[in-house]
Design an enzyme around this catalytic site. Structure first.
Site, PDB file in Angstrom:
ATOM      1  N   ASP A  96       0.861  -1.175   0.000  1.00  0.00           N
ATOM      2  CA  ASP A  96       0.000   0.000   0.000  1.00  0.00           C
ATOM      3  C   ASP A  96       0.906   1.236   0.000  1.00  0.00           C
ATOM      4  O   ASP A  96       2.124   1.140   0.162  1.00  0.00           O
ATOM      5  CB  ASP A  96      -0.976  -0.002   1.182  1.00  0.00           C
ATOM      6  CG  ASP A  96      -2.206   0.857   0.875  1.00  0.00           C
ATOM      7  OD1 ASP A  96      -2.153   1.668  -0.079  1.00  0.00           O
ATOM      8  OD2 ASP A  96      -3.222   0.732   1.578  1.00  0.00           O
TER       9      ASP A  96
HETATM   10  C1  BGC Z   1      -4.989   3.278   0.000  1.00  0.00           C
HETATM   11  C2  BGC Z   1      -5.139   2.270  -1.111  1.00  0.00           C
HETATM   12  C3  BGC Z   1      -5.023   2.952  -2.450  1.00  0.00           C
HETATM   13  C4  BGC Z   1      -3.686   3.656  -2.517  1.00  0.00           C
HETATM   14  C5  BGC Z   1      -3.425   4.319  -3.843  1.00  0.00           C
HETATM   15  C6  BGC Z   1      -3.764   4.137  -0.178  1.00  0.00           C
HETATM   16  O1  BGC Z   1      -3.756   5.212   0.700  1.00  0.00           O
HETATM   17  O2  BGC Z   1      -4.974   2.614   1.230  1.00  0.00           O
HETATM   18  O3  BGC Z   1      -6.355   1.580  -0.985  1.00  0.00           O
HETATM   19  O4  BGC Z   1      -5.157   2.024  -3.485  1.00  0.00           O
HETATM   20  O5  BGC Z   1      -3.654   4.644  -1.502  1.00  0.00           O
HETATM   21  O6  BGC Z   1      -4.243   5.394  -4.061  1.00  0.00           O
END
Ligand code: BGC
Length: 751
Positions: free
Chosen positions: A291
């Site tokens: 993530d």
């Molecule tokens: C989130 C993810 C997301 C990623 C990219 C993160 O802060 O937890 O679910 O896909 O950002 O935007």
């Protein structure tokens, strides 16, 4: 579904089939292509494939000369970038892809990822709302529309579906998921993966999906986002993992790990999850992406000493691609050189990433998703509006309808509409829609226009005090009640009052946990003030999570849960209000009576003190009931469904057929979701008091009956023990089949 729309869908299917007309590659052919390429790569280039960067400069401007953006640009030229996120639009994507393909030594194309959570430009309802439809075909179709629009705009990878199970409405990200139940969640996960990926990943209108967040993220302590998760392995195997397993079985190409620590280990550095379970037991051959920054966050968790150590821990644990921590690109080479990360770890990760690129067709044509004509045609396609309207209608849940206030009768009632959300084009779009455009939803007032009703509108009170953005907390109006007088005046001279209250679209989503689950700001006061002068209230609830609304549940005769329904919100709600569509949704998450009950779910375990006593020594609260306000699976219709004749028959070894008869005893056609729940009464690992193990959605004409049939096999009868072994044990099972998790006919059998 209209005929034109059906034809359009057939068109889509033909398009996909046309895209598949080349002979699909065998696994061996694909492997040998991947291996050939890998053999040509330097260690830096390999590590580069494991590196995911956020978009970095105004793509239409000149190449940056200095700073982080210049570094990223240089890294692209060096072939040190495997994927990018948040770059969209064919023109922008093409420019980046040209650098990767034309300037880097091996010309390996880049993946373009984006959070297509409920649509690219045309927005369908938030995923939690879609889950309330229990309509797997419609959910698949909704993901399909997102894939068609996103792929037309250069995207080939979505960070969806989010498949985290959660029973905690405080957690803002419940809006992104399928709710509290692992069975429903697993079915939805598979449907969404099918929708995004289609039959053939190399078709121009399919994209790679990403099941996230692996794992346990929905069990964050106290519902606070990113918080610690501490659950036992029985919960992990039976509740957290099933939707991920379903996504993997459906062929999902990527998984994203999660921000949380799980039983002391950050998920990004968890080899048990990523290597032993996912890539081992489940034989997953796609790749795992971290993530955002989660590799680096292992330092803050107190697990990694520094970024270099974090890179080592994450790579060794099976996290194949690093999103925006710069950990791999900066430190992984040293770690390999010093023997702390084996080259085989790198090779395995890179092979997985390259395989997905081959499957997407990017090596045949890196600009496959960069056709500006297609982009112009598909983005905001008129037919997509029809599809999201259909999805929105199916997503609403009629929680209560005393005195049959709904449906409204056209033209025969003076209707007051009250609430800022009724006149809002932005909030109904919901959270997590960074790719779309603000204020593009049809508001409820706009949706009601065609019905020719005599409508008077009064805002009553603002919900927010400043315009809201995805990045900041919304500022709620806690004080200004100056509009109450007008609202009361309008309510007084109307036959019926439609009050549209709830949460702003940006009150849920990532980083938006709440400690209160009430109607925010002055809305509860407004509701009570209007109730004083007119009790014929239809409460339209617009929110991104279950709310605790005990006063409304007791006093307000009719409550319609509409969530955040996306682009066509107002049209969909109006169709339900005026009876053009008969509501058919069922809650995918329990609505609590108060925050104190949370986390709450229907599939709880009994305690040893479950039966009410005439003393205090049993498992209850001294100040409140223990059951939810509105239970999982609950949802009414404008018609009535009667259940009778439950039968259970043995059809084979460990196989049963359960039948029930359902009759539409009302005056109009309607759709019902019949739900089957099981309880394994005594097992070597205690089982919940009820677990959903089947459901069917169908429509019945007035007076029509249907025999609904469920097959129970070992898959439904079994469970996982704490070591992850799947067991089916002899003994007594209770069965309940009905219209919600608390209403139905019961039977039992002995296995
Ligand atoms: C989130 C993810 C997301 C990623 C990219 C993160 O802060 O937890 O679910 O896909 O950002 O935007």
């Amino acid at each position: 579904m209209t005929l034109r729309f059906t034809n359009y869908l057939i068109g889509i299917i033909i398009l996909i089939i046309a895209g598949c007309s080349q002979q699909p590659e065998t696994v061996d052919e694909l492997d040998s292509k991947v291996n050939d390429l890998l053999a040509q790569m330097t260690l830096e280039e390999k590590i580069g494939q494991m590196n995911l960067y956020n978009g970095f400069w105004d793509i239409t401007g000149p190449a940056p000369q200095s700073g982080a953006a210049a570094d990223k640009y240089q890294h692209l030229e060096n072939g040190w970038v495997g994927a990018m996120l948040n770059i969209h639009g064919t023109e922008n994507v093409r420019k980046i892809q040209e650098i990767a393909v034309n300037e880097s030594r091996l010309g390996i194309p880049v993946l373009f990822g984006y959070d297509i959570i409920h649509g690219y430009k045309t927005l369908s309802p938030i995923p939690l709302a879609e889950a309330a439809s229990w309509d797997l075909e419609a959910i698949e179709q909704s993901a399909r529309i997102g894939a068609i629009e996103a792929s037309a705009a250069g995207i080939n990878w979505t960070f969806a579906p989010m498949v985290d199970i959660s029973r905690d409405a405080r957690w803002g990200r419940v809006m992104e998921g399928g709710g509290e139940d692992p069975y429903l969640g697993a079915r939805i996960a598979a449907a969404r993966v099918r929708g995004f990926q289609g039959e053939d990943l190399s078709a121009t209108n399919t994209i790679a999906a990403c099941a996230k967040h692996f794992a346990g993220y929905g069990f964050a302590e106290a519902g606070r986002d990113y918080n610690t998760v501490d659950i036992g392995t029985v919960t992990l195997y039976n509740e957290v993992l099933p939707p991920f397993k379903a996504a993997v079985d459906q062929g999902v190409r990527t998984l994203m790990n999660s921000f949380n620590i799980l039983n002391g280990i950050p998920a990004t550095g968890d080899a048990f999850l990523q290597k032993e379970i996912l890539k081992g037991k489940w034989a997953f051959n796609g790749f795992v992406v971290s993530d955002w920054g989660s590799t680096g966050e292992m330092i803050s968790h107190g697990y990694a000493e520094n970024l270099a150590h974090a890179a080592q821990l994450a790579a060794n644990a099976g996290s194949d691609m690093d999103m925006e921590s710069y950990a791999y690109v900066k430190h992984l080479k040293n770690k390999v050189d010093s023997g702390l990360v084996d080259l085989s770890v790198i090779d395995d990760a890179v092979k997985r990433i390259l395989r997905v690129k081959f499957e997407l067709g990017l090596f045949d044509d890196p600009f496959l998703y960069c056709d500006p004509d297609r982009e112009k045609e598909m983005v905001y396609h008129q037919q997509h509006q029809q599809a999201v309207l259909d999805m929105a209608r199916k997503s609403m849940v009629l929680l209560k309808n005393e005195n049959h206030l709904l449906p409204l009768s056209r033209g025969r009632q003076r209707v007051a509409v009250i609430g800022a959300l009724a006149d809002d084009n932005n909030s109904p779009l919901g959270s997590w829609r960074i790719s779309s455009d603000d204020s593009t939803a049809v508001s409820l007032l706009e949706g009601m226009e065609p019905y020719g009703a005599e409508i008077s509108y009064a805002k009553g009170a603002d919900l927010i005090t400043e315009s809201a953005t995805f990045l900041q907390n919304v500022q709620i109006n806690e004080t200004d009640k100056s509009g109450f007088r007008e609202a009361i005046r309008v309510a007084r001279r109307s036959d019926i009052v439609v009050m549209v209250l709830g949460e702003h679209g940006f009150q849920s989503g990532e980083g938006r946990s709440r400690t209160q689950l009430d109607l925010p700001g002055v809305q509860q006061e407004l509701l009570e003030a209007v109730y004083e002068v007119n009790k014929n209230i239809v409460l339209v609830l617009m929110n991104g999570r279950p709310l605790a609304i005990p006063w409304a549940a007791e006093h307000i005769p009719t409550i319609l849960e509409v969530w955040h329904l996306g682009s066509q919100s107002g049209h969909a709600i109006a169709q339900v209000l005026f009876g053009e569509y008969n509501p058919s949704g069922k809650l995918p998450m329990s609505f609590p009576r108060s925050v104190g009950q949370v986390p709450i779910g229907y599939n709880k375990y009994n305690t040893g003190r479950a039966i009410p006593q005439d003393n205090v020594f049993w498992s209850t609260y001294t100040d409140q009931l223990i059951d939810p306000l509105f239970p999982f699976g609950h949802g009414l219709s404008y018609t009535q469904f009667d259940y009778s004749d439950l039968s259970i028959e043995v059809t084979g070894s460990n196989q049963y057929e359960v039948k029930v008869s359902v009759t539409n005893s009302g005056q109009i056609a309607g759709e019902e979701v019949t739900q089957l729940y099981l309880r394994d009464v005594a097992a070597s690992v205690a089982r919940p008091v009820k677990e959903l193990k089947g459901f069917q959605k169908y429509s019945l004409a007035p007076g029509e009956s249907k025999t609904v049939v469920f097959q129970l096999t070992e898959k439904e009868l079994g469970f996982y023990d704490g070591q992850g072994n799947f067991m089916v044990e002899p003994g007594k099972f209770q069965v309940m089949v009905g219209t919600s998790s608390v209403e139905g006919l019961s039977g039992e059998f002995t296995l």
